[in-house]
Scaffold this motif. Structure first.
Motif, PDB file in Angstrom:
ATOM      1  N   SER A  63       0.836  -1.207   0.000  1.00 15.57           N
ATOM      2  CA  SER A  63       0.000   0.000   0.000  1.00 15.57           C
ATOM      3  C   SER A  63       0.867   1.252   0.000  1.00 15.57           C
ATOM      4  N   VAL A  89       0.776   4.107  -2.989  1.00 13.69           N
ATOM      5  CA  VAL A  89       0.455   5.512  -2.719  1.00 13.69           C
ATOM      6  C   VAL A  89       1.557   6.419  -3.286  1.00 13.69           C
ATOM      7  N   THR A  91       1.557   6.323  -7.163  1.00 12.89           N
ATOM      8  CA  THR A  91       0.484   7.161  -7.700  1.00 12.89           C
ATOM      9  C   THR A  91       0.857   8.636  -7.614  1.00 12.89           C
ATOM     10  N   GLY A 139      -6.290   7.006   3.888  1.00 17.97           N
ATOM     11  CA  GLY A 139      -5.167   7.314   3.006  1.00 17.97           C
ATOM     12  C   GLY A 139      -5.334   6.680   1.638  1.00 17.97           C
ATOM     13  N   LEU A 140      -5.691   5.401   1.616  1.00 19.29           N
ATOM     14  CA  LEU A 140      -5.904   4.722   0.334  1.00 19.29           C
ATOM     15  C   LEU A 140      -7.081   5.341  -0.420  1.00 19.29           C
ATOM     16  N   ALA A 143      -5.916   8.558  -2.022  1.00 20.73           N
ATOM     17  CA  ALA A 143      -5.094   8.279  -3.199  1.00 20.73           C
ATOM     18  C   ALA A 143      -5.954   7.832  -4.385  1.00 20.73           C
ATOM     19  N   VAL A 158      -3.578  13.245  -2.885  1.00 20.11           N
ATOM     20  CA  VAL A 158      -2.547  12.208  -2.830  1.00 20.11           C
ATOM     21  C   VAL A 158      -1.468  12.592  -1.823  1.00 20.11           C
ATOM     22  N   ALA A 175      -2.737  11.290   1.449  1.00 15.01           N
ATOM     23  CA  ALA A 175      -2.491   9.841   1.494  1.00 15.01           C
ATOM     24  C   ALA A 175      -1.028   9.558   1.826  1.00 15.01           C
ATOM     25  N   SER A 176      -0.122  10.284   1.184  1.00 13.79           N
ATOM     26  CA  SER A 176       1.311  10.083   1.427  1.00 13.79           C
ATOM     27  C   SER A 176       1.672  10.418   2.863  1.00 13.79           C
ATOM     28  N   PHE A 219       0.521   7.582   5.240  1.00 12.50           N
ATOM     29  CA  PHE A 219       1.362   6.388   5.168  1.00 12.50           C
ATOM     30  C   PHE A 219       2.800   6.669   5.606  1.00 12.50           C
ATOM     31  N   MET A 247      -5.027  -0.312  -5.494  1.00 11.81           N
ATOM     32  CA  MET A 247      -5.288   0.242  -4.156  1.00 11.81           C
ATOM     33  C   MET A 247      -6.637  -0.219  -3.618  1.00 11.81           C
ATOM     34  N   SER A 258      -7.196  -2.057  -0.100  1.00  9.51           N
ATOM     35  CA  SER A 258      -8.196  -1.563   0.851  1.00  9.51           C
ATOM     36  C   SER A 258      -9.080  -2.700   1.346  1.00  9.51           C
TER      37      SER A 258
END
Length: 395
Positions: free
Chosen positions: A19, A23, A26, A82-83, A86, A109, A112-113, A116, A177, A181
Motif C-alpha cells: 500500500s 500511494v 500514484t 489514506g488509500l 489516493a 494524494v 495519502a502520502s 502512510f 489500491m 483496501s
C-alpha cells in the motif's frame, strides 16, 4: 477468506508495504505528465511549483493531524482514509482538464502520502520490532523509494505508447489500491496493541530528532528537484518531449538508490549517514555542471548520485528512528522525519519556482542547492560532534 489474516503479522507488513508503494507510485506517476498538462492546460514553471506545493501541503496537513493516533482500530481506519484519498486523486489525474483539478488531486494524494509516511511507516516498524523482523527499515525505504521511481517510469512509457494513457495509468493504480483496501478492511487488527504495551515511550530528545531530520531533509529536497522541474529541464537539454525519457530520470534516480541500499544494507547507520551526505554533496555539484554545460549525461549522473544519497539517508534515518524514537513514539518520530523532509522540499521548490521566474533557472538552482546543502551541513556537523563525543565516552 481474508478474515483469517491479521495486520499484526508478516502478512500485515507485506500488505501495508505494498500500500505504501502504491500511494507513492500514484503520487509520482504525474512527473512525466507535467509537460503534457502544461501544453494542454497552459501554465508556467510557477504553475508546476504550485502543483508540487499542493502535494506537500497535503502531506504536512496529514503528518500534523494524524501522527498522534495510537489505537489499532484508529490506525486501520486512517490507513483506509489514506488509500481512499489516493484513489480519489487517481480519478482526478485521469480526468483533469484545468490546473485547479490537478492542484486538488495533488493535495489528496499528499494527504495519502502523509498518512502512510507517519502511521504506515510506524506501524510496519512496530510490528517488525515485536515480531523480531530486523529488515523493516529497509523494506519501508525500498517501498517508498521504488514508488518514487516506478511510478514515473510506468506512466512515462504508457503515455508514449497509448492515446488513452491517463485512464490506463491511473486506472491500474486505482484497482490495485482498491484490492489493498479490501484486504485491510477484512483483516483483523488484533495483537497490534500488544506491541505498544511492550514499548513504552522513549525520552523526548528534540535536538536528536532535528539532527536526524536535517540529514534526511536535504537529500530528500534535492531529489524533489527531479520530481518537479526535472521533466522540463530534460526536455530543454535534449530538445525532446518524450514522456518515457522524462519518467526514466526519476527511475534511474530512485532505482539506483534501491540498488545502493541493498549493496550497503549491512553498513552501520553511522557509515550510511556519512556516505549519504557525501553522495548528496557530489550530486549537487554535478547538477551545477550539468546546467552550465547543458549536458544530459551529467544530469543523469547527478540523478544517480542524489538518488543514492537520498535512499541511504532515508534508510539511516529510519534505522535511527527505530533505535532511538527521539520524540517518544514511532508515530511521532517517523512523522517528524517526513514532515521535515516535505517541509524543506516544499519551501525550497516554491522558492525555486519564484526565483527562476525572475532570475532564470540557473540562478534559482544555485540558491536551491545552497539551502539544501546548508541544512545538511548543520545537521551533519551535529552528527559528527555527537559521534565523536560518544566515542570519547566509550574509551
Amino acid at each position: 477468506m481474508f478474515s483469517q489474516h491479521t495486520l499484526f503479522s508478516r502478512f500485515g507488513i507485506v500488505i501495508q508495504s505494498i500500500s505504501l508503494f502504491l500511494v507513492f507510485a500514484t503520487a509520482n506517476a504525474t512527473v512525466p505528465l507535467y509537460p503534457e498538462w502544461q501544453h494542454k492546460i497552459g501554465f508556467s514553471h510557477v504553475g508546476i511549483s504550485v502543483i508540487f506545493i499542493a502535494y506537500h501541503i497535503g502531506v504536512i496537513f496529514a503528518l500534523l493531524t494524524f501522527r498522534k493516533a495510537t489505537q489499532p482500530q484508529t490506525i486501520k481506519k486512517l490507513l483506509l482514509v489514506g488509500l481512499g484519498s489516493a484513489m480519489l486523486a487517481a480519478i482526478g489525474f485521469a480526468s483533469a482538464n484545468i490546473i485547479e483539478w490537478l492542484v486538488i488531486s495533488r493535495m489528496f494524494v499528499g494527504i495519502a502520502s502523509g498518512i502512510f509516511a507517519s502511521l504506515g511507516v510506524a506501524q510496519i516498524l512496530r510490528i517488525g520490532n515485536y515480531l523480531n523482523v530486523s529488515y523493516t527499515p529497509l523494506l519501508v525505504t525500498v517501498a517508498t523509494v521504488l514508488g518514487f521511481g516506478v511510478g514515473p517510469l510506468y506512466s512515462g512509457i504508457t503515455a508514449d505508447l497509448s492515446t488513452h494513457h491517463l485512464l490506463i495509468i491511473f486506472g491500474l493504480f486505482f484497482g490495485a489500491m482498491l484490492i489493498c483496501s479490501l484486504l485491510i478492511v477484512t483483516a483483523s487488527s488484533d495483537g497490534v496493541a500488544a506491541s505498544s504495551a511492550t514499548q513504552p515511550p522513549a525520552p523526548v530528545n528534540l535536538a536528536k530528532a532535528l539532527m536526524v531530520t536535517g540529514m534526511f531533509a536535504g537529500p530528500f529536497a534535492l531529489s524533489g528537484l527531479f520530481l518537479s522541474l526535472g521533466p522540463s529541464m530534460i526536455s530543454r537539454l535534449m530538445d525532446n518531449d518524450s514522456r518515457a525519457l522524462a519518467g526514466t530520470i526519476p527511475f534511474l534516480l530512485f532505482g539506483f538508490g534501491v540498488c545502493v541500499q541493498f549493496v550497503l544494507k549491512k553498513l552501520s547507520y553511522r557509515r550510511m549517514v556519512i556516505y549519504s551526505q557525501l553522495l548528496s554533496y557530489a550530486g549537487a555539484i554535478v547538477i551545477i555542471a550539468a546546467e552550465s554545460l547543458h549536458s544530459l549525461v551529467l544530469m543523469m549522473l547527478s540523478a544517480l548520485l542524489i538518488g543514492s544519497g537520498q535512499s541511504l539517508s532515508q534508510l539511516a534515518g529510519l534505522t535511527m528512528i527505530k533505535l532511538w524514537r527521539p520524540l517518544g513514539t514511532l508515530e511521532k518520530s517517523s512523522g517528524f522525519l517526513f514532515f521535515g523532509g516535505y517541509a524543506v522540499a516544499a519551501c525550497s521548490i516554491m522558492m525555486l519556482g519564484e526565483v527562476s521566474a525572475h532570475f532564470g533557472l540557473m540562478s534559482a538552482t544555485i540558491v536551491f542547492l545552497l539551502i539544501c546543502l546548508s541544512i545538511m551541513t548543520i545537521a551533519f556537523a551535529r552528527f559528527i560532534q555527537d559521534t565523536a563525543r560518544n566515542s570519547a565516552c566509550s574509551l
